[in-house]
Scaffold this motif. Structure first.
Motif, PDB file in Angstrom:
ATOM      1  N   ILE A  43       4.829  -5.008   0.983  1.00  0.00           N
ATOM      2  CA  ILE A  43       5.237  -5.259   2.450  1.00  0.00           C
ATOM      3  C   ILE A  43       7.070  -5.345   1.938  1.00  0.00           C
ATOM      4  N   LYS A  44       6.456  -5.489   0.875  1.00  0.00           N
ATOM      5  CA  LYS A  44       8.786  -5.696   0.524  1.00  0.00           C
ATOM      6  C   LYS A  44       9.048  -4.369   1.044  1.00  0.00           C
ATOM      7  N   HIS A  45       8.836  -2.720   0.750  1.00  0.00           N
ATOM      8  CA  HIS A  45       8.754  -1.183   1.024  1.00  0.00           C
ATOM      9  C   HIS A  45       8.754  -1.946   2.851  1.00  0.00           C
ATOM     10  N   TYR A  46       8.179  -2.355   3.713  1.00  0.00           N
ATOM     11  CA  TYR A  46       8.208  -2.159   4.953  1.00  0.00           C
ATOM     12  C   TYR A  46       9.327  -3.097   5.738  1.00  0.00           C
ATOM     13  N   GLU A  51      11.162   0.410   6.008  1.00  0.00           N
ATOM     14  CA  GLU A  51      11.370   0.136   7.167  1.00  0.00           C
ATOM     15  C   GLU A  51      11.823  -0.428   8.215  1.00  0.00           C
ATOM     16  N   MET A  52      12.328  -1.643   7.936  1.00  0.00           N
ATOM     17  CA  MET A  52      13.348  -2.458   8.502  1.00  0.00           C
ATOM     18  C   MET A  52      11.612  -3.395   9.828  1.00  0.00           C
ATOM     19  N   MET A  53      10.818  -3.488   9.257  1.00  0.00           N
ATOM     20  CA  MET A  53       9.675  -4.076  10.429  1.00  0.00           C
ATOM     21  C   MET A  53       9.777  -5.801  10.532  1.00  0.00           C
ATOM     22  N   SER A  54       9.448  -5.550  12.033  1.00  0.00           N
ATOM     23  CA  SER A  54       9.451  -7.442  11.479  1.00  0.00           C
ATOM     24  C   SER A  54       7.460  -7.533  11.671  1.00  0.00           C
ATOM     25  N   LEU A  55       8.434  -9.394  10.554  1.00  0.00           N
ATOM     26  CA  LEU A  55       7.028 -10.157   9.819  1.00  0.00           C
ATOM     27  C   LEU A  55       5.121  -9.477  10.722  1.00  0.00           C
ATOM     28  N   THR A  56       5.663  -9.715  11.887  1.00  0.00           N
ATOM     29  CA  THR A  56       4.323  -9.845  12.391  1.00  0.00           C
ATOM     30  C   THR A  56       4.369  -7.683  12.985  1.00  0.00           C
ATOM     31  N   GLN A  57       4.938  -6.438  12.774  1.00  0.00           N
ATOM     32  CA  GLN A  57       4.520  -5.440  12.324  1.00  0.00           C
ATOM     33  C   GLN A  57       4.066  -5.396  11.150  1.00  0.00           C
ATOM     34  N   ILE A  58       4.481  -5.884  10.412  1.00  0.00           N
ATOM     35  CA  ILE A  58       3.833  -5.738   8.471  1.00  0.00           C
ATOM     36  C   ILE A  58       2.895  -6.706   8.806  1.00  0.00           C
ATOM     37  N   ALA A  59       1.711  -7.323   9.401  1.00  0.00           N
ATOM     38  CA  ALA A  59       0.457  -8.310   9.717  1.00  0.00           C
ATOM     39  C   ALA A  59       0.146  -7.178  10.295  1.00  0.00           C
TER      40      ALA A  59
END
Length: 75
Positions: A23-26, A30-38
Motif C-alpha cells: 500500500i505504501k509503495h502504491y 506509483e502515486m495511486m489514489s486511495l480508490t486505485q489502491i483498493a
C-alpha cells in the motif's frame, strides 16, 4: 516484536506487513489514489483483514496508521 500497551498486546503479522508495504509503495512511488489502491488490492485477491474486499476507507486507515496521511479537520 510484540508491543504491550495497557494489557493489550500488538504483534506484527508478517503477511499484514507485506500488504502495508505494498500500500505504501502504491501511494508513495506509483502515486495511486486511495480508490486505485483498493481496486488493485482487490484485483490481486489480497484479503482485507476487516472486510470482504478493500474499500477506500480501509486503505486510508492503513495510511493514517503509518503516518503517510493525516486527518484534516475543518475549522
Amino acid at each position: 516484536f510484540p508491543v504491550t500497551i495497557k494489557d493489550t498486546t500488538f504483534e506484527r503479522v508478517e503477511e499484514e506487513q507485506e500488504v502495508i508495504e505494498k500500500i505504501k509503495h502504491y501511494y508513495e512511488k506509483e502515486m495511486m489514489s486511495l480508490t486505485q489502491i483498493a481496486r488493485r488490492l482487490n484485483l490481486e485477491n489480497i484479503p482485507c483483514r476487516k472486510a470482504n474486499d478493500w474499500k477506500t476507507a480501509n486503505v486510508k486507515n492503513v495510511l493514517l496508521r503509518e503516518g503517510l496521511i493525516d486527518m484534516k479537520i475543518p475549522k
